[in-house]
Design an enzyme around this catalytic site. Structure first.
Site, mmCIF file in Angstrom:
data_model
loop_
_atom_site.group_PDB
_atom_site.id
_atom_site.type_symbol
_atom_site.label_atom_id
_atom_site.label_comp_id
_atom_site.label_asym_id
_atom_site.label_seq_id
_atom_site.Cartn_x
_atom_site.Cartn_y
_atom_site.Cartn_z
ATOM 1 C CG ASP A 178 14.773 29.642 43.208
ATOM 2 O OD1 ASP A 178 14.432 30.624 43.882
ATOM 3 O OD2 ASP A 178 15.928 29.185 43.213
ATOM 4 C CG HIS A 179 10.208 31.923 47.099
ATOM 5 N ND1 HIS A 179 11.136 31.114 47.709
ATOM 6 C CD2 HIS A 179 10.195 33.075 47.826
ATOM 7 C CE1 HIS A 179 11.648 31.752 48.749
ATOM 8 N NE2 HIS A 179 11.098 32.939 48.843
ATOM 9 C CG HIS A 211 16.493 30.968 47.034
ATOM 10 N ND1 HIS A 211 15.472 30.442 46.288
ATOM 11 C CD2 HIS A 211 16.190 30.681 48.329
ATOM 12 C CE1 HIS A 211 14.583 29.875 47.102
ATOM 13 N NE2 HIS A 211 14.995 29.991 48.337
HETATM 14 C C1 BG6 Z 1 13.199 29.720 51.620
HETATM 15 C C2 BG6 Z 1 14.067 29.131 52.688
HETATM 16 O O1 BG6 Z 1 13.458 29.093 50.399
HETATM 17 O O2 BG6 Z 1 13.451 31.102 51.508
HETATM 18 C C3 BG6 Z 1 13.850 29.833 54.010
HETATM 19 O O3 BG6 Z 1 13.759 27.746 52.850
HETATM 20 C C4 BG6 Z 1 14.001 31.326 53.846
HETATM 21 O O4 BG6 Z 1 14.754 29.352 54.991
HETATM 22 C C5 BG6 Z 1 13.160 31.833 52.693
HETATM 23 O O5 BG6 Z 1 13.594 31.954 55.054
HETATM 24 C C6 BG6 Z 1 13.419 33.301 52.415
HETATM 25 O O6 BG6 Z 1 12.495 33.757 51.483
HETATM 26 P P1 BG6 Z 1 11.988 35.248 51.481
HETATM 27 O O7 BG6 Z 1 11.078 35.339 50.309
HETATM 28 O O8 BG6 Z 1 11.300 35.473 52.801
HETATM 29 O O9 BG6 Z 1 13.212 36.099 51.352
#
Ligand code: BG6
Length: 503
Positions: free
Chosen positions: A178-179, A241
Protein backbone atom coordinates in the site's frame (compact mmCIF):
# COMPACT_ATOMS: atom_id res chain seq x y z
CA UNK A 1 28.17 1.75 7.78
CA UNK A 2 25.48 0.40 5.47
CA UNK A 3 25.67 -3.27 4.73
CA UNK A 4 24.65 -3.89 1.13
CA UNK A 5 21.79 -6.35 0.78
CA UNK A 6 22.10 -9.46 -1.32
CA UNK A 7 19.16 -10.67 -3.37
CA UNK A 8 17.83 -11.77 -6.70
CA UNK A 9 14.70 -9.85 -7.70
CA UNK A 10 12.23 -11.34 -10.16
CA UNK A 11 9.78 -8.76 -11.43
CA UNK A 12 6.61 -9.96 -13.13
CA UNK A 13 5.37 -7.07 -15.21
CA UNK A 14 8.83 -5.66 -16.00
CA UNK A 15 7.72 -3.77 -19.10
CA UNK A 16 4.85 -2.04 -17.31
CA UNK A 17 4.36 1.48 -16.15
CA UNK A 18 4.87 0.82 -12.45
CA UNK A 19 8.19 -0.93 -13.02
CA UNK A 20 9.42 1.94 -15.14
CA UNK A 21 8.09 4.81 -13.07
CA UNK A 22 8.72 3.47 -9.60
CA UNK A 23 10.68 0.23 -9.30
CA UNK A 24 13.78 0.87 -11.40
CA UNK A 25 14.35 4.40 -10.08
CA UNK A 26 13.83 3.16 -6.51
CA UNK A 27 16.26 0.28 -6.94
CA UNK A 28 18.74 2.76 -8.36
CA UNK A 29 18.39 5.08 -5.39
CA UNK A 30 19.07 2.14 -3.09
CA UNK A 31 22.10 1.32 -5.22
CA UNK A 32 23.40 4.87 -4.99
CA UNK A 33 22.99 4.83 -1.22
CA UNK A 34 24.86 1.55 -0.93
CA UNK A 35 21.82 -0.40 0.28
CA UNK A 36 22.33 -2.50 -2.82
CA UNK A 37 25.87 -3.24 -3.84
CA UNK A 38 27.19 -5.59 -6.46
CA UNK A 39 25.45 -8.68 -5.04
CA UNK A 40 22.08 -8.19 -6.56
CA UNK A 41 20.47 -9.07 -9.87
CA UNK A 42 17.08 -8.40 -11.39
CA UNK A 43 15.20 -10.67 -13.75
CA UNK A 44 12.52 -8.74 -15.56
CA UNK A 45 9.74 -10.78 -17.09
CA UNK A 46 6.78 -9.98 -19.31
CA UNK A 47 5.37 -11.35 -22.53
CA UNK A 48 7.20 -9.04 -24.91
CA UNK A 49 10.27 -10.53 -26.58
CA UNK A 50 12.89 -8.06 -25.34
CA UNK A 51 16.64 -8.70 -25.24
CA UNK A 52 18.81 -8.02 -22.20
CA UNK A 53 20.35 -5.11 -24.04
CA UNK A 54 17.03 -3.53 -24.85
CA UNK A 55 15.82 -4.06 -21.27
CA UNK A 56 18.95 -2.38 -19.93
CA UNK A 57 18.33 0.56 -22.25
CA UNK A 58 14.83 0.90 -20.83
CA UNK A 59 16.14 0.72 -17.27
CA UNK A 60 18.78 3.33 -18.05
CA UNK A 61 16.16 5.67 -19.47
CA UNK A 62 14.20 5.50 -16.22
CA UNK A 63 17.20 6.60 -14.15
CA UNK A 64 18.60 9.21 -16.53
CA UNK A 65 17.75 12.06 -14.14
CA UNK A 66 19.21 10.32 -11.12
CA UNK A 67 22.57 9.07 -12.34
CA UNK A 68 25.88 10.70 -11.44
CA UNK A 69 27.65 9.34 -14.50
CA UNK A 70 27.08 7.09 -17.49
CA UNK A 71 29.49 4.56 -16.08
CA UNK A 72 27.49 4.34 -12.85
CA UNK A 73 24.20 3.86 -14.74
CA UNK A 74 25.78 1.26 -16.99
CA UNK A 75 27.13 -0.69 -14.07
CA UNK A 76 23.74 -0.63 -12.39
CA UNK A 77 21.95 -1.72 -15.57
CA UNK A 78 24.37 -4.63 -16.00
CA UNK A 79 22.55 -6.30 -13.08
CA UNK A 80 19.35 -6.52 -15.14
CA UNK A 81 18.32 -9.53 -17.26
CA UNK A 82 15.21 -10.02 -19.31
CA UNK A 83 13.20 -13.19 -19.75
CA UNK A 84 10.19 -13.30 -22.02
CA UNK A 85 7.62 -15.19 -20.02
CA UNK A 86 4.08 -16.50 -20.36
CA UNK A 87 2.87 -16.78 -16.77
CA UNK A 88 0.51 -19.62 -17.64
CA UNK A 89 3.07 -21.83 -19.31
CA UNK A 90 4.81 -24.18 -16.85
CA UNK A 91 7.73 -24.67 -19.24
CA UNK A 92 8.60 -21.00 -18.99
CA UNK A 93 9.20 -21.34 -15.26
CA UNK A 94 11.83 -23.98 -15.98
CA UNK A 95 13.78 -21.47 -18.07
CA UNK A 96 13.22 -18.85 -15.40
CA UNK A 97 14.66 -21.16 -12.77
CA UNK A 98 17.74 -21.86 -14.88
CA UNK A 99 18.40 -18.17 -15.28
CA UNK A 100 17.76 -17.56 -11.56
CA UNK A 101 20.18 -20.33 -10.55
CA UNK A 102 22.87 -18.93 -12.81
CA UNK A 103 22.46 -15.37 -11.48
CA UNK A 104 22.37 -16.56 -7.88
CA UNK A 105 25.87 -18.00 -8.40
CA UNK A 106 27.19 -15.20 -10.56
CA UNK A 107 26.08 -12.39 -8.23
CA UNK A 108 26.53 -14.28 -4.95
CA UNK A 109 23.04 -13.44 -3.78
CA UNK A 110 23.09 -16.13 -1.07
CA UNK A 111 19.88 -17.63 -2.50
CA UNK A 112 17.84 -14.66 -1.23
CA UNK A 113 14.93 -13.96 -3.52
CA UNK A 114 12.31 -11.26 -3.87
CA UNK A 115 9.42 -11.81 -6.24
CA UNK A 116 7.55 -8.70 -7.28
CA UNK A 117 4.08 -9.04 -8.79
CA UNK A 118 3.44 -5.84 -10.72
CA UNK A 119 0.97 -7.03 -13.31
CA UNK A 120 -2.68 -7.90 -13.92
CA UNK A 121 -4.01 -9.29 -10.63
CA UNK A 122 -5.81 -12.22 -12.27
CA UNK A 123 -2.42 -13.90 -12.71
CA UNK A 124 -1.14 -13.50 -9.15
CA UNK A 125 -2.39 -16.93 -8.05
CA UNK A 126 -0.98 -18.78 -11.08
CA UNK A 127 2.45 -17.21 -10.79
CA UNK A 128 2.79 -17.95 -7.11
CA UNK A 129 1.68 -21.55 -7.58
CA UNK A 130 4.29 -22.12 -10.26
CA UNK A 131 7.06 -20.62 -8.17
CA UNK A 132 6.51 -23.51 -5.81
CA UNK A 133 5.72 -26.36 -8.20
CA UNK A 134 8.65 -25.53 -10.49
CA UNK A 135 11.00 -25.33 -7.48
CA UNK A 136 11.98 -21.74 -7.99
CA UNK A 137 11.42 -21.50 -4.25
CA UNK A 138 14.30 -23.44 -2.75
CA UNK A 139 13.99 -22.65 0.95
CA UNK A 140 17.68 -21.76 1.08
CA UNK A 141 17.76 -17.97 1.53
CA UNK A 142 14.93 -15.60 2.35
CA UNK A 143 12.10 -15.77 -0.16
CA UNK A 144 9.65 -12.88 -0.10
CA UNK A 145 6.68 -11.97 -2.21
CA UNK A 146 5.80 -8.35 -2.88
CA UNK A 147 2.34 -8.00 -4.26
CA UNK A 148 0.79 -4.89 -5.76
CA UNK A 149 -2.77 -3.80 -5.31
CA UNK A 150 -5.53 -4.58 -5.96
CA UNK A 151 -5.53 -7.49 -3.56
CA UNK A 152 -8.79 -8.99 -4.77
CA UNK A 153 -11.83 -7.09 -5.94
CA UNK A 154 -14.05 -7.98 -2.98
CA UNK A 155 -13.78 -10.06 0.17
CA UNK A 156 -14.42 -13.39 -1.58
CA UNK A 157 -11.83 -12.89 -4.33
CA UNK A 158 -9.29 -11.52 -1.85
CA UNK A 159 -9.77 -14.54 0.41
CA UNK A 160 -9.36 -16.88 -2.55
CA UNK A 161 -6.17 -15.13 -3.64
CA UNK A 162 -4.85 -15.15 -0.11
CA UNK A 163 -5.41 -18.87 0.13
CA UNK A 164 -3.62 -19.44 -3.15
CA UNK A 165 -0.54 -17.46 -2.25
CA UNK A 166 -0.60 -18.91 1.27
CA UNK A 167 0.14 -22.30 -0.26
CA UNK A 168 3.52 -21.05 -1.44
CA UNK A 169 4.45 -18.31 1.02
CA UNK A 170 3.82 -17.99 4.76
CA UNK A 171 2.16 -14.72 5.85
CA UNK A 172 5.48 -13.37 7.21
CA UNK A 173 6.98 -13.52 3.72
CA UNK A 174 4.09 -11.75 2.01
CA UNK A 175 4.46 -8.00 1.54
CA UNK A 176 1.20 -6.47 0.31
CA UNK A 177 1.99 -3.02 -1.02
CA UNK A 178 0.00 0.00 0.00
CA UNK A 179 2.32 2.70 -1.24
CA UNK A 180 0.78 5.30 1.07
CA UNK A 181 2.35 3.43 3.97
CA UNK A 182 5.74 4.27 2.49
CA UNK A 183 5.04 8.01 2.50
CA UNK A 184 6.98 10.07 4.98
CA UNK A 185 4.05 11.87 6.58
CA UNK A 186 1.90 8.77 6.89
CA UNK A 187 4.71 7.21 8.88
CA UNK A 188 4.82 10.46 10.81
CA UNK A 189 1.22 10.07 12.01
CA UNK A 190 2.53 7.75 14.71
CA UNK A 191 5.15 10.32 15.70
CA UNK A 192 2.57 13.12 15.92
CA UNK A 193 0.40 11.00 18.15
CA UNK A 194 2.81 9.09 20.30
CA UNK A 195 5.67 11.54 20.66
CA UNK A 196 3.50 14.50 21.69
CA UNK A 197 1.71 14.13 24.95
CA UNK A 198 -0.39 17.21 24.28
CA UNK A 199 -2.01 15.41 21.38
CA UNK A 200 -2.23 11.84 22.58
CA UNK A 201 -3.77 12.89 25.88
CA UNK A 202 -6.69 14.52 24.07
CA UNK A 203 -6.91 11.99 21.23
CA UNK A 204 -10.40 10.74 22.06
CA UNK A 205 -14.10 11.45 21.94
CA UNK A 206 -13.94 13.76 24.91
CA UNK A 207 -11.94 16.35 22.97
CA UNK A 208 -12.19 15.46 19.28
CA UNK A 209 -15.36 16.39 17.45
CA UNK A 210 -14.63 14.77 14.11
CA UNK A 211 -11.82 13.62 11.86
CA UNK A 212 -11.63 14.38 8.14
CA UNK A 213 -9.45 12.46 5.74
CA UNK A 214 -9.14 13.89 2.23
CA UNK A 215 -7.28 12.27 -0.65
CA UNK A 216 -7.90 14.69 -3.53
CA UNK A 217 -6.38 14.40 -6.98
CA UNK A 218 -6.71 16.83 -9.84
CA UNK A 219 -5.75 14.29 -12.49
CA UNK A 220 -8.50 12.38 -14.26
CA UNK A 221 -8.38 8.67 -14.97
CA UNK A 222 -5.76 9.29 -17.66
CA UNK A 223 -5.10 6.09 -19.63
CA UNK A 224 -6.38 3.79 -16.87
CA UNK A 225 -10.05 3.89 -17.89
CA UNK A 226 -10.14 0.12 -18.43
CA UNK A 227 -8.98 -0.65 -14.90
CA UNK A 228 -10.94 2.16 -13.32
CA UNK A 229 -14.20 0.98 -14.85
CA UNK A 230 -13.89 -2.21 -12.80
CA UNK A 231 -12.69 -0.44 -9.70
CA UNK A 232 -14.00 3.07 -9.04
CA UNK A 233 -12.83 5.37 -6.27
CA UNK A 234 -14.19 3.25 -3.44
CA UNK A 235 -12.09 0.21 -4.25
CA UNK A 236 -9.19 2.15 -5.72
CA UNK A 237 -8.59 4.42 -2.72
CA UNK A 238 -10.92 3.87 0.24
CA UNK A 239 -10.56 0.10 0.68
CA UNK A 240 -6.80 0.38 0.96
CA UNK A 241 -5.13 3.77 1.44
CA UNK A 242 -7.87 5.57 3.34
CA UNK A 243 -8.73 2.71 5.67
CA UNK A 244 -5.03 2.21 6.39
CA UNK A 245 -4.69 5.86 7.37
CA UNK A 246 -7.87 5.70 9.41
CA UNK A 247 -6.53 2.72 11.33
CA UNK A 248 -3.27 4.56 12.10
CA UNK A 249 -5.23 7.52 13.42
CA UNK A 250 -7.67 5.46 15.42
CA UNK A 251 -5.54 2.66 16.87
CA UNK A 252 -4.60 2.42 20.53
CA UNK A 253 -0.96 3.15 21.32
CA UNK A 254 0.96 -0.10 20.88
CA UNK A 255 2.95 -1.12 23.98
CA UNK A 256 6.09 -1.27 21.88
CA UNK A 257 6.64 0.23 18.48
CA UNK A 258 7.09 -3.11 16.81
CA UNK A 259 5.56 -4.65 13.74
CA UNK A 260 3.36 -7.20 15.49
CA UNK A 261 2.07 -4.82 18.12
CA UNK A 262 1.30 -2.03 15.65
CA UNK A 263 -0.50 -4.45 13.40
CA UNK A 264 -2.52 -5.91 16.26
CA UNK A 265 -3.70 -2.41 17.21
CA UNK A 266 -4.56 -1.49 13.62
CA UNK A 267 -6.59 -4.66 13.21
CA UNK A 268 -8.43 -3.96 16.46
CA UNK A 269 -9.27 -0.46 15.26
CA UNK A 270 -10.55 -1.75 11.92
CA UNK A 271 -12.62 -4.38 13.66
CA UNK A 272 -14.27 -1.62 15.68
CA UNK A 273 -15.26 0.30 12.54
CA UNK A 274 -19.01 -0.11 12.20
CA UNK A 275 -20.06 -2.44 9.41
CA UNK A 276 -23.13 -0.82 7.91
CA UNK A 277 -26.35 -2.38 6.80
CA UNK A 278 -27.33 -1.69 3.21
CA UNK A 279 -29.58 1.17 4.29
CA UNK A 280 -26.91 2.71 6.54
CA UNK A 281 -24.36 2.45 3.74
CA UNK A 282 -26.66 4.43 1.46
CA UNK A 283 -27.19 7.05 4.12
CA UNK A 284 -23.53 7.41 5.00
CA UNK A 285 -21.66 7.05 1.70
CA UNK A 286 -21.94 9.13 -1.46
CA UNK A 287 -20.51 8.36 -4.91
CA UNK A 288 -19.83 11.00 -7.54
CA UNK A 289 -18.67 11.18 -11.13
CA UNK A 290 -16.99 14.11 -12.87
CA UNK A 291 -18.61 15.77 -15.83
CA UNK A 292 -16.96 18.32 -18.13
CA UNK A 293 -15.75 21.52 -16.50
CA UNK A 294 -13.60 24.60 -17.07
CA UNK A 295 -10.77 25.65 -14.84
CA UNK A 296 -8.22 28.40 -15.27
CA UNK A 297 -8.89 28.70 -19.02
CA UNK A 298 -8.75 24.95 -19.67
CA UNK A 299 -11.56 22.67 -20.62
CA UNK A 300 -11.73 19.22 -19.05
CA UNK A 301 -13.85 16.41 -20.48
CA UNK A 302 -16.19 14.36 -18.32
CA UNK A 303 -15.37 10.85 -17.13
CA UNK A 304 -17.70 9.28 -19.67
CA UNK A 305 -15.74 10.90 -22.48
CA UNK A 306 -12.41 9.51 -21.28
CA UNK A 307 -10.75 6.68 -23.27
CA UNK A 308 -11.91 3.13 -22.45
CA UNK A 309 -14.84 4.36 -20.39
CA UNK A 310 -18.41 3.33 -21.20
CA UNK A 311 -20.50 6.31 -22.41
CA UNK A 312 -23.13 5.43 -19.81
CA UNK A 313 -20.69 4.41 -17.07
CA UNK A 314 -22.03 4.46 -13.53
CA UNK A 315 -18.60 4.08 -11.95
CA UNK A 316 -17.73 6.62 -9.27
CA UNK A 317 -14.68 8.83 -9.65
CA UNK A 318 -15.42 10.23 -6.21
CA UNK A 319 -16.44 8.70 -2.92
CA UNK A 320 -17.20 10.35 0.39
CA UNK A 321 -18.55 8.85 3.54
CA UNK A 322 -18.70 8.64 7.27
CA UNK A 323 -17.18 5.83 9.27
CA UNK A 324 -18.06 5.34 12.93
CA UNK A 325 -15.78 3.49 15.31
CA UNK A 326 -17.61 1.70 18.07
CA UNK A 327 -15.13 1.62 20.91
CA UNK A 328 -14.56 3.60 24.12
CA UNK A 329 -12.08 6.00 22.53
CA UNK A 330 -14.10 6.93 19.47
CA UNK A 331 -17.78 6.36 20.19
CA UNK A 332 -19.72 9.25 18.63
CA UNK A 333 -16.80 10.72 16.64
CA UNK A 334 -17.41 10.59 12.87
CA UNK A 335 -14.46 9.89 10.61
CA UNK A 336 -15.40 11.62 7.36
CA UNK A 337 -13.44 10.46 4.35
CA UNK A 338 -13.40 11.59 0.73
CA UNK A 339 -11.36 10.97 -2.36
CA UNK A 340 -11.76 11.75 -6.01
CA UNK A 341 -10.26 12.35 -9.40
CA UNK A 342 -10.48 15.74 -11.13
CA UNK A 343 -10.97 17.59 -7.90
CA UNK A 344 -9.89 21.20 -7.56
CA UNK A 345 -6.30 20.42 -6.66
CA UNK A 346 -4.06 17.63 -5.44
CA UNK A 347 -4.05 17.41 -1.68
CA UNK A 348 -3.83 14.61 0.83
CA UNK A 349 -4.48 15.79 4.34
CA UNK A 350 -6.01 14.87 7.64
CA UNK A 351 -7.96 17.37 9.74
CA UNK A 352 -8.50 16.61 13.39
CA UNK A 353 -11.28 18.94 14.45
CA UNK A 354 -11.39 19.49 18.21
CA UNK A 355 -14.51 20.21 20.21
CA UNK A 356 -15.34 23.77 21.01
CA UNK A 357 -14.91 25.30 24.43
CA UNK A 358 -17.93 24.56 26.66
CA UNK A 359 -19.07 28.18 26.40
CA UNK A 360 -18.06 31.12 24.25
CA UNK A 361 -17.48 33.89 26.78
CA UNK A 362 -16.54 36.40 24.06
CA UNK A 363 -19.81 36.47 22.18
CA UNK A 364 -22.97 38.21 23.23
CA UNK A 365 -25.30 35.51 21.96
CA UNK A 366 -25.80 32.03 23.29
CA UNK A 367 -24.20 30.27 20.32
CA UNK A 368 -20.57 29.29 20.48
CA UNK A 369 -19.10 31.09 17.49
CA UNK A 370 -15.43 30.35 18.22
CA UNK A 371 -13.73 28.54 15.38
CA UNK A 372 -12.69 25.04 16.46
CA UNK A 373 -9.04 24.19 16.99
CA UNK A 374 -7.87 22.02 14.14
CA UNK A 375 -4.75 19.94 13.83
CA UNK A 376 -3.99 19.39 10.15
CA UNK A 377 -1.52 16.78 9.00
CA UNK A 378 -0.40 17.50 5.45
CA UNK A 379 0.71 14.40 3.56
CA UNK A 380 1.23 15.80 0.06
CA UNK A 381 2.09 17.79 -1.98
CA UNK A 382 3.44 19.66 1.04
CA UNK A 383 4.34 17.79 4.21
CA UNK A 384 3.94 18.97 7.76
CA UNK A 385 1.41 20.02 10.37
CA UNK A 386 -0.51 23.05 11.37
CA UNK A 387 -2.54 23.84 14.43
CA UNK A 388 -5.22 26.48 14.27
CA UNK A 389 -5.88 28.30 17.51
CA UNK A 390 -7.73 31.42 18.56
CA UNK A 391 -6.06 34.57 19.84
CA UNK A 392 -7.04 38.13 20.61
CA UNK A 393 -6.93 40.59 17.79
CA UNK A 394 -4.53 43.41 18.66
CA UNK A 395 -6.09 46.69 19.68
CA UNK A 396 -9.06 47.96 21.59
CA UNK A 397 -11.94 45.64 22.34
CA UNK A 398 -11.85 41.90 22.54
CA UNK A 399 -12.20 40.33 19.15
CA UNK A 400 -11.04 36.80 18.69
CA UNK A 401 -8.94 36.07 15.65
CA UNK A 402 -7.83 32.68 14.36
CA UNK A 403 -4.09 32.08 14.27
CA UNK A 404 -2.19 29.21 12.75
CA UNK A 405 0.96 27.54 13.95
CA UNK A 406 2.46 25.99 10.90
CA UNK A 407 5.32 23.69 10.05
CA UNK A 408 5.16 22.86 6.37
CA UNK A 409 7.55 22.20 3.61
CA UNK A 410 7.45 21.05 0.05
CA UNK A 411 8.62 17.46 0.19
CA UNK A 412 9.94 17.28 -3.31
CA UNK A 413 11.58 20.66 -3.18
CA UNK A 414 13.54 19.88 -0.05
CA UNK A 415 14.23 16.42 -1.38
CA UNK A 416 14.26 14.96 2.12
CA UNK A 417 11.55 12.41 1.52
CA UNK A 418 12.65 9.20 -0.06
CA UNK A 419 10.20 7.98 -2.63
CA UNK A 420 7.65 5.64 -1.01
CA UNK A 421 8.66 2.73 -3.20
CA UNK A 422 12.28 3.11 -2.23
CA UNK A 423 11.40 2.83 1.44
CA UNK A 424 9.11 -0.12 0.85
CA UNK A 425 11.65 -2.04 -1.23
CA UNK A 426 14.25 -1.53 1.46
CA UNK A 427 11.77 -2.66 4.13
CA UNK A 428 11.11 -5.82 2.11
CA UNK A 429 14.84 -6.48 1.80
CA UNK A 430 15.12 -6.09 5.56
CA UNK A 431 12.08 -8.30 6.22
CA UNK A 432 10.33 -5.38 7.94
CA UNK A 433 6.57 -5.59 7.41
CA UNK A 434 5.17 -2.71 9.46
CA UNK A 435 4.49 -0.62 6.37
CA UNK A 436 2.69 -3.36 4.45
CA UNK A 437 -0.88 -4.55 4.81
CA UNK A 438 -1.47 -7.72 6.73
CA UNK A 439 -4.17 -10.11 5.56
CA UNK A 440 -6.33 -9.39 8.63
CA UNK A 441 -6.41 -5.70 7.69
CA UNK A 442 -7.17 -6.40 4.04
CA UNK A 443 -9.92 -8.85 4.95
CA UNK A 444 -11.65 -6.43 7.31
CA UNK A 445 -11.37 -3.56 4.84
CA UNK A 446 -13.08 -5.59 2.15
CA UNK A 447 -15.87 -6.56 4.55
CA UNK A 448 -16.54 -2.89 5.22
CA UNK A 449 -16.31 -1.86 1.57
CA UNK A 450 -18.35 -4.71 0.08
CA UNK A 451 -21.47 -3.53 1.91
CA UNK A 452 -21.14 -0.02 0.48
CA UNK A 453 -20.35 -1.23 -3.02
CA UNK A 454 -23.31 -3.60 -3.07
CA UNK A 455 -25.65 -0.97 -1.67
CA UNK A 456 -24.62 1.45 -4.43
CA UNK A 457 -24.81 -1.15 -7.19
CA UNK A 458 -28.29 -2.18 -6.14
CA UNK A 459 -29.82 1.19 -5.41
CA UNK A 460 -28.13 4.07 -7.20
CA UNK A 461 -29.68 4.71 -10.59
CA UNK A 462 -28.27 8.17 -11.33
CA UNK A 463 -24.87 8.81 -9.92
CA UNK A 464 -24.41 12.33 -8.51
CA UNK A 465 -22.05 14.42 -10.64
CA UNK A 466 -19.58 17.27 -10.15
CA UNK A 467 -17.87 19.51 -12.70
CA UNK A 468 -14.22 18.63 -13.30
CA UNK A 469 -11.83 20.56 -10.99
CA UNK A 470 -14.35 21.09 -8.21
CA UNK A 471 -14.46 19.40 -4.81
CA UNK A 472 -17.13 16.77 -5.49
CA UNK A 473 -20.94 16.53 -5.62
CA UNK A 474 -23.12 18.63 -3.33
CA UNK A 475 -24.40 15.40 -1.78
CA UNK A 476 -20.99 15.10 -0.09
CA UNK A 477 -21.49 18.46 1.59
CA UNK A 478 -24.97 17.51 2.69
CA UNK A 479 -23.47 14.45 4.39
CA UNK A 480 -21.72 16.77 6.87
CA UNK A 481 -24.32 19.54 6.96
CA UNK A 482 -26.80 16.96 8.18
CA UNK A 483 -24.55 16.52 11.22
CA UNK A 484 -24.14 20.29 11.66
CA UNK A 485 -20.60 20.18 10.27
CA UNK A 486 -18.70 21.08 7.11
CA UNK A 487 -15.56 20.02 5.28
CA UNK A 488 -12.70 22.01 6.71
CA UNK A 489 -10.74 22.14 3.49
CA UNK A 490 -12.20 23.54 0.29
CA UNK A 491 -9.55 24.97 -2.02
CA UNK A 492 -12.21 26.00 -4.58
CA UNK A 493 -12.77 29.37 -2.88
CA UNK A 494 -9.17 30.40 -3.51
CA UNK A 495 -9.62 29.80 -7.24
CA UNK A 496 -13.09 31.37 -7.36
CA UNK A 497 -11.79 34.57 -5.76
CA UNK A 498 -9.09 34.78 -8.41
CA UNK A 499 -11.55 34.19 -11.25
CA UNK A 500 -10.05 30.82 -12.18
CA UNK A 501 -13.11 28.80 -11.28
CA UNK A 502 -16.82 29.55 -11.57
CA UNK A 503 -19.38 27.51 -9.72
C1 BG6 B 1 -3.13 4.53 -6.57
C2 BG6 B 1 -4.43 4.60 -7.30
O1 BG6 B 1 -3.17 3.50 -5.63
O2 BG6 B 1 -2.89 5.76 -5.91
C3 BG6 B 1 -4.44 5.75 -8.28
O3 BG6 B 1 -4.65 3.39 -8.02
C4 BG6 B 1 -4.06 7.04 -7.59
O4 BG6 B 1 -5.72 5.89 -8.89
C5 BG6 B 1 -2.78 6.87 -6.80
O5 BG6 B 1 -3.88 8.05 -8.58
C6 BG6 B 1 -2.46 8.10 -5.98
O6 BG6 B 1 -1.19 7.96 -5.42
P1 BG6 B 1 -0.27 9.21 -5.14
O7 BG6 B 1 0.95 8.65 -4.50
O8 BG6 B 1 -0.01 9.86 -6.48
O9 BG6 B 1 -1.06 10.11 -4.25
Amino acid sequence: MIEAKKALFTIFGATGDLAKRKLYPSLFRLYKKGELGENFAVIGTARRPWTDDFYREVVRDTIADLQDSDAQAEKFASHFFYQSHDVQDAEHYVTLKQLGDRLTKEFHTECNQIFYLAMAPQFFGTIVKHLKTEHILTGKGFERLIIEKPFGSDYASAAKLNKEIGQSFPEEDIFRIDHYLGKEMIQNVAAVRFANHIFESIWNNKYIDNVQITFAEFIGVEDRGGYYETSGALKDMVQNHILQVLSLLAMEPPTHFTENEIRAEKVKALNAVRKYTEQEALENFVPGQYVAGDFDGEHYVGYREEPNVAPDSKIETYAAGKFMIDNFRWAGVPFYVRTGKRLTEKGTRINIVFKQTPIDMFSSGTDNTLPPNILTIYIQPTEGFSLSLNGKEAGQGFDIEPIKLEYRHDAEFLGNSPEAYEKLLLDALNGERTNFSHWDEVARSWELIDVIRNAWDKNIKDIPTYPARTMGPTEANVLLERDGREWVWDPSYWYIERGKLKL
